[in-house]
Design a protein around this motif. Structure first.
Motif, PDB file in Angstrom:
ATOM      1  N   VAL A   1       0.835  -1.205   0.000  1.00 42.85           N
ATOM      2  CA  VAL A   1       0.000   0.000   0.000  1.00 42.85           C
ATOM      3  C   VAL A   1       0.873   1.260   0.000  1.00 42.85           C
ATOM      4  CG1 VAL A   1      -1.683   1.301   1.358  1.00 42.85           C
ATOM      5  CG2 VAL A   1      -1.936  -1.155   1.090  1.00 42.85           C
ATOM      6  N   GLY A   2       2.052   1.131   0.565  1.00 45.91           N
ATOM      7  CA  GLY A   2       2.982   2.259   0.624  1.00 45.91           C
ATOM      8  C   GLY A   2       4.228   1.802   1.332  1.00 45.91           C
ATOM      9  N   SER A   3       5.104   2.738   1.608  1.00 41.60           N
ATOM     10  CA  SER A   3       6.339   2.363   2.286  1.00 41.60           C
ATOM     11  C   SER A   3       6.079   1.806   3.679  1.00 41.60           C
ATOM     12  CB  SER A   3       7.271   3.566   2.393  1.00 41.60           C
ATOM     13  OG  SER A   3       7.924   3.749   1.168  1.00 41.60           O
ATOM     14  N   SER A   4       5.022   2.285   4.318  1.00 42.27           N
ATOM     15  CA  SER A   4       4.767   1.819   5.678  1.00 42.27           C
ATOM     16  C   SER A   4       4.566   0.311   5.708  1.00 42.27           C
ATOM     17  CB  SER A   4       3.543   2.515   6.245  1.00 42.27           C
ATOM     18  OG  SER A   4       3.605   3.880   5.955  1.00 42.27           O
ATOM     19  N   GLU A   5       3.730  -0.188   4.827  1.00 36.06           N
ATOM     20  CA  GLU A   5       3.525  -1.637   4.798  1.00 36.06           C
ATOM     21  C   GLU A   5       4.823  -2.330   4.371  1.00 36.06           C
ATOM     22  OE1 GLU A   5       0.784  -3.227   1.886  1.00 36.06           O
ATOM     23  OE2 GLU A   5       0.798  -5.192   2.839  1.00 36.06           O
ATOM     24  N   ALA A   6       5.524  -1.726   3.427  1.00 35.41           N
ATOM     25  CA  ALA A   6       6.782  -2.306   2.958  1.00 35.41           C
ATOM     26  C   ALA A   6       7.774  -2.457   4.108  1.00 35.41           C
ATOM     27  CB  ALA A   6       7.361  -1.430   1.848  1.00 35.41           C
ATOM     28  N   ILE A   7       7.799  -1.451   4.966  1.00 35.86           N
ATOM     29  CA  ILE A   7       8.721  -1.466   6.107  1.00 35.86           C
ATOM     30  C   ILE A   7       8.349  -2.583   7.091  1.00 35.86           C
ATOM     31  CG2 ILE A   7       9.264  -0.132   8.205  1.00 35.86           C
ATOM     32  CD1 ILE A   7       9.383   2.356   6.302  1.00 35.86           C
ATOM     33  N   MET A   8       7.060  -2.763   7.325  1.00 36.81           N
ATOM     34  CA  MET A   8       6.614  -3.857   8.209  1.00 36.81           C
ATOM     35  C   MET A   8       7.109  -5.196   7.669  1.00 36.81           C
ATOM     36  SD  MET A   8       4.621  -2.323  10.445  1.00 36.81           S
ATOM     37  CE  MET A   8       4.753  -0.562  10.301  1.00 36.81           C
TER      38      MET A   8
ATOM     39  N   TRP B   1       3.449  12.128  11.550  1.00 34.90           N
ATOM     40  CA  TRP B   1       4.342  11.734  10.480  1.00 34.90           C
ATOM     41  C   TRP B   1       4.508  10.252  10.414  1.00 34.90           C
ATOM     42  CZ3 TRP B   1       8.454  15.798  11.568  1.00 34.90           C
ATOM     43  CH2 TRP B   1       8.404  16.764  10.567  1.00 34.90           C
ATOM     44  N   HIS B   2       5.693   9.928  10.040  1.00 33.68           N
ATOM     45  CA  HIS B   2       5.978   8.516   9.826  1.00 33.68           C
ATOM     46  C   HIS B   2       6.332   7.851  11.114  1.00 33.68           C
ATOM     47  CE1 HIS B   2       5.775   9.973   5.984  1.00 33.68           C
ATOM     48  NE2 HIS B   2       6.720  10.837   6.248  1.00 33.68           N
ATOM     49  N   VAL B   3       5.363   7.177  11.632  1.00 38.54           N
ATOM     50  CA  VAL B   3       5.645   6.401  12.813  1.00 38.54           C
ATOM     51  C   VAL B   3       5.984   4.978  12.383  1.00 38.54           C
ATOM     52  CG1 VAL B   3       4.328   7.761  14.453  1.00 38.54           C
ATOM     53  CG2 VAL B   3       3.184   6.076  13.071  1.00 38.54           C
ATOM     54  N   CYS B   4       6.269   4.804  11.097  1.00 43.16           N
ATOM     55  CA  CYS B   4       6.418   3.440  10.562  1.00 43.16           C
ATOM     56  C   CYS B   4       7.365   2.574  11.371  1.00 43.16           C
ATOM     57  CB  CYS B   4       6.944   3.449   9.143  1.00 43.16           C
ATOM     58  SG  CYS B   4       6.345   4.713   8.111  1.00 43.16           S
ATOM     59  N   TRP B   5       8.526   3.136  11.648  1.00 40.79           N
ATOM     60  CA  TRP B   5       9.522   2.281  12.304  1.00 40.79           C
ATOM     61  C   TRP B   5       9.141   2.015  13.740  1.00 40.79           C
ATOM     62  CZ3 TRP B   5      12.713  -0.601   9.693  1.00 40.79           C
ATOM     63  CH2 TRP B   5      13.000  -0.230   8.377  1.00 40.79           C
TER      64      TRP B   5
ATOM     65  N   LEU C   1      17.064   6.984   2.944  1.00 41.23           N
ATOM     66  CA  LEU C   1      17.517   7.756   1.803  1.00 41.23           C
ATOM     67  C   LEU C   1      16.479   8.841   1.566  1.00 41.23           C
ATOM     68  CD1 LEU C   1      20.021   7.457  -0.108  1.00 41.23           C
ATOM     69  CD2 LEU C   1      18.340   6.912  -1.853  1.00 41.23           C
ATOM     70  N   GLY C   2      16.793   9.975   2.176  1.00 40.10           N
ATOM     71  CA  GLY C   2      15.870  11.094   2.087  1.00 40.10           C
ATOM     72  C   GLY C   2      15.116  11.240   3.383  1.00 40.10           C
ATOM     73  N   SER C   3      15.781  11.822   4.386  1.00 40.04           N
ATOM     74  CA  SER C   3      15.150  12.036   5.675  1.00 40.04           C
ATOM     75  C   SER C   3      13.882  12.865   5.527  1.00 40.04           C
ATOM     76  CB  SER C   3      16.129  12.749   6.603  1.00 40.04           C
ATOM     77  OG  SER C   3      15.430  13.308   7.685  1.00 40.04           O
TER      78      SER C   3
ATOM     79  N   VAL D   1      17.362  -0.184   3.619  1.00 37.99           N
ATOM     80  CA  VAL D   1      17.306   1.235   3.257  1.00 37.99           C
ATOM     81  C   VAL D   1      15.855   1.637   3.044  1.00 37.99           C
ATOM     82  CG1 VAL D   1      18.112   3.059   1.724  1.00 37.99           C
ATOM     83  CG2 VAL D   1      19.575   1.092   2.169  1.00 37.99           C
ATOM     84  N   ASP D   2      15.415   2.590   3.859  1.00 33.06           N
ATOM     85  CA  ASP D   2      14.091   3.183   3.693  1.00 33.06           C
ATOM     86  C   ASP D   2      14.254   4.312   2.665  1.00 33.06           C
ATOM     87  OD1 ASP D   2      11.736   4.588   3.844  1.00 33.06           O
ATOM     88  OD2 ASP D   2      11.767   4.872   6.021  1.00 33.06           O
ATOM     89  N   ALA D   3      13.985   3.968   1.413  1.00 34.68           N
ATOM     90  CA  ALA D   3      14.172   4.931   0.326  1.00 34.68           C
ATOM     91  C   ALA D   3      12.816   5.415  -0.163  1.00 34.68           C
ATOM     92  CB  ALA D   3      14.977   4.297  -0.807  1.00 34.68           C
ATOM     93  N   ALA D   4      11.906   5.649   0.787  1.00 31.52           N
ATOM     94  CA  ALA D   4      10.531   6.031   0.453  1.00 31.52           C
ATOM     95  C   ALA D   4      10.501   7.143  -0.595  1.00 31.52           C
ATOM     96  CB  ALA D   4       9.788   6.468   1.710  1.00 31.52           C
ATOM     97  N   SER D   5      11.289   8.202  -0.356  1.00 30.82           N
ATOM     98  CA  SER D   5      11.349   9.286  -1.345  1.00 30.82           C
ATOM     99  C   SER D   5      12.547   9.114  -2.275  1.00 30.82           C
ATOM    100  CB  SER D   5      11.489  10.642  -0.650  1.00 30.82           C
ATOM    101  OG  SER D   5      10.395  10.877   0.181  1.00 30.82           O
ATOM    102  N   GLY D   6      13.698   8.843  -1.663  1.00 36.45           N
ATOM    103  CA  GLY D   6      14.954   8.856  -2.415  1.00 36.45           C
ATOM    104  C   GLY D   6      15.094   7.757  -3.457  1.00 36.45           C
TER     105      GLY D   6
ATOM    106  N   GLY E   1       5.761   4.301  -4.324  1.00 38.77           N
ATOM    107  CA  GLY E   1       5.388   4.634  -5.694  1.00 38.77           C
ATOM    108  C   GLY E   1       4.643   5.957  -5.746  1.00 38.77           C
ATOM    109  N   HIS E   2       3.948   6.274  -4.652  1.00 39.58           N
ATOM    110  CA  HIS E   2       3.122   7.486  -4.671  1.00 39.58           C
ATOM    111  C   HIS E   2       3.871   8.738  -4.234  1.00 39.58           C
ATOM    112  CE1 HIS E   2       1.753   5.630  -0.635  1.00 39.58           C
ATOM    113  NE2 HIS E   2       2.791   6.400  -0.423  1.00 39.58           N
ATOM    114  N   LYS E   3       5.170   8.629  -4.014  1.00 34.66           N
ATOM    115  CA  LYS E   3       5.923   9.871  -3.801  1.00 34.66           C
ATOM    116  C   LYS E   3       6.590  10.207  -5.136  1.00 34.66           C
ATOM    117  CE  LYS E   3       6.370   9.534   1.154  1.00 34.66           C
ATOM    118  NZ  LYS E   3       7.275   9.284   2.292  1.00 34.66           N
ATOM    119  N   TYR E   4       7.893   9.992  -5.245  1.00 36.56           N
ATOM    120  CA  TYR E   4       8.532  10.345  -6.514  1.00 36.56           C
ATOM    121  C   TYR E   4       8.411   9.260  -7.581  1.00 36.56           C
ATOM    122  CZ  TYR E   4       9.879  14.595  -4.298  1.00 36.56           C
ATOM    123  OH  TYR E   4       9.816  15.814  -3.678  1.00 36.56           O
TER     124      TYR E   4
END
Ligand SMILES: *Cc1c(COP(=O)(O)O)cnc(C)c1O
Length: 522
Positions: free
Chosen positions: A22-29, A110-114, A157-159, A190-195, A222-225
């Motif tokens: 769905v996004g980086s958050s799920e990817a990180i999990m 914000w990103h509480v993902c981690w 990658l991309g704070s 590497v959390d490259a959500a944006s980068g 995918g929904h950022k850059y």
């Protein structure tokens, strides 16, 4: 395609694997879960305990939430106060101006993902604190925190805070060394959500991805850059071996073997198709053009802001195309006030405090996406200038005299002491009186702004409730005032201000509808 973009080793006998999320958050999990399981399996084989996993990240990955750290001390606008969670009834009576500020400080916006990963999957989060002027994870400190129970080190990658790329290569080299010495196999995510969709196109030389041997998985939004509408992210593993087979479910009722590793089950595939379409349609060149354009517009904005002479830029030129900036001088107003006034021009520019140990720094941030044109960048600079001008025109002494401390002499030394409640009360009353008198000289719009700003200033130190005006008897509803009730209050609003140990009253002689219900009238 994405594994290729991230330079995964793709030989005859090698194959990267990945899933759409769905996004980086799920990817990180999912990535975190794979690391945890791999670590546990190895510990079991070695006959060692496997019940205390931890993960090492920078404090820039997430923002504190009220549940986890309710009584943080904070310093915004040069003043220190204790935050506390605000109850819902309290929220209801606070004006919307203050509401937003509280929201900024107390909610996990914000990103509480981690942190979420750590809590849900029972992994201890070990954070590398930031410091002044250095707002990303320090690789040396991160590696110091690594122990035999570390499932991985997560680099960004991309704070989120200032767009800066963390030094993944340095982290990799230090960790290779540590692993050699200790016999551990601590990997990197590497959390490259944006980068992830920026670096390959405009910094192709930068080694942050699978070119580094310890990088085992990477997530990207995918929904950022990635230039797709919301609802798509990706996680890629370097090789099949990095994703434990036992986590993959195989289903065959759709006609063929379908391996899945997700936290959800059914999800539309439109975003996957959209991502594929964008990648194919734009190609490497197309993405590079878009990213270069974003970077150029970022520079226009950055230079425009620098030219005002009022801001320090805390974002880097190499990184996510965003401008994070902070006021040089906080004597008369702060970043939150700028953010508030910018809303009047239709801009939502968040202001936020940095995580520990840089929490005394407040930052404004503008993210440049593909549709943020050069014209818009120029217009934003012009609007920031207008806001600065407006804030400058406030009576300077009014703002600066609201500090709740006074200097007193003690044994010949000047010490800063808290003002008594009475002193503070007198001071604030005087300021308000002046304000009300001045009202006659000002037009309404200006007046509204002053009230907003002053209210913000006081809200740092005091709580206030809005009540129905009844000056002679001073009968105030102690109960929260609902929006609907507020709407029928007549045009004079009163503020009840509690300072330390006693309430006192203040009249705000203005139209309540404007001030409280719509802080940004057209
Ligand atoms: C945006 C972001 C996330 C969360 O990504 P979503 O795709 O919104 O779930 C995680 N980490 C970082 C560094 C981000 O910038």
């Amino acid at each position: 395609m994405i594994a290729h973009l991230f330079n995964a080793p793709l030989g005859e006998s090698q194959a990267a694997v990945g899933v759409g999320t769905v996004g980086s958050s799920e990817a990180i999990m999912l990535a975190g879960l794979a690391f945890k399981r791999k670590w546990q399996n190895r510990r079991k084989e070695e006959g060692k305990p496997y019940d205390k996993p931890n993960i090492v990240t920078g404090a820039n990955v997430q923002v504190w939430s009220s549940q986890s750290k309710p009584h943080r001390k904070n310093t915004i606008g040069g003043r220190e106060w204790l935050e506390r969670p605000v109850s819902n009834p309290e929220r209801a009576v606070l004006g919307s101006i203050v509401m937003r500020k509280i929201h900024m400080q107390n909610s996990p916006f914000w990103h509480v993902c981690w942190e979420k990963f750590a809590r849900y999957f029972e992994v201890e989060l070990k954070e590398v604190n930031l410091r002044d002027g250095y707002y990303v994870m320090d690789p040396e400190k991160a590696v110091e925190l690594v122990d035999e129970n570390t499932i991985c080190v997560a680099a960004i990658l991309g704070s989120t805070l200032n767009g800066e790329f963390e030094d993944v290569k340095r982290l990799n080299d230090l960790l290779v060394e540590k692993n050699k010495q200790t016999g551990w196999k601590t990997p990197i995510h590497v959390d490259a959500a944006s980068g992830g969709f920026i670096a390959p196109f405009i910094y192709p030389e930068l080694e942050w991805d699978f070119r580094l041997p310890l990088v085992k998985s990477i997530n990207v939004s995918g929904h950022k850059y990635g230039l797709v509408y919301a609802g798509i992210g990706w996680v890629i593993w370097r090789s099949k071996e990095d994703l434990p087979e036992e986590l993959i479910f195989h289903i065959n009722y759709l006609g063929a073997d379908q391996p899945t590793f997700t936290l959800n089950f059914s999800k539309g595939s439109s975003q996957v198709i959209a991502q594929y379409y964008q990648l194919v349609r734009l190609g490497y060149e197309g993405y590079r053009n878009v990213m270069e354009n974003c970077r150029d517009n970022m520079i226009v904005l950055k230079e425009g802001l620098e030219k005002t002479g009022r801001f320090d830029i805390v974002s880097k030129e190499n990184g996510v195309p965003l401008v994070a900036f902070t006021l040089k001088d906080h004597t008369h107003f702060d970043e939150f006030q700028i953010s508030d006034l910018l809303r009047r021009f239709g801009w939502i520019v968040p202001a936020y405090t940095m995580p520990p140990d840089a929490q005394h720094v407040t930052v404004l941030r503008v993210v440049i996406r593909e549709d943020f044109s050069r014209t818009l960048a120029e217009r934003l600079v012009a609007d920031v200038e207008k806001v600065l001008h407006e804030l400058d025109s406030l009576p300077a002494r009014v703002i600066s005299s609201t500090s709740v401390t006074v200097n007193t002499e003690q044994n010949g030394k000047v010490v800063v002491a808290k003002k008594s409640a009475l002193e503070t009360q007198r001071e604030i009353t005087a300021i308000w009186k002046k304000l009300v008198l001045e009202r006659k000289k000002l037009n309404d719009k200006m007046m509204l702004n002053r009230i907003k700003i002053l209210t913000r200033v006081y809200s740092d130190d005091v709580n206030y409730t809005i009540g129905s005006p009844d000056p002679p008897s001073l009968k105030w509803p102690e109960q929260p005032v609902l929006n609907s009730e507020r709407a029928v209050l007549d045009s004079n609003v009163m503020c009840k201000i509690h300072i330390q140990n006693g309430p006192f009253w203040i009249y705000i002689l203005t139209h309540n509808d404007h001030v409280w219900n719509d802080p940004f009238p057209k």
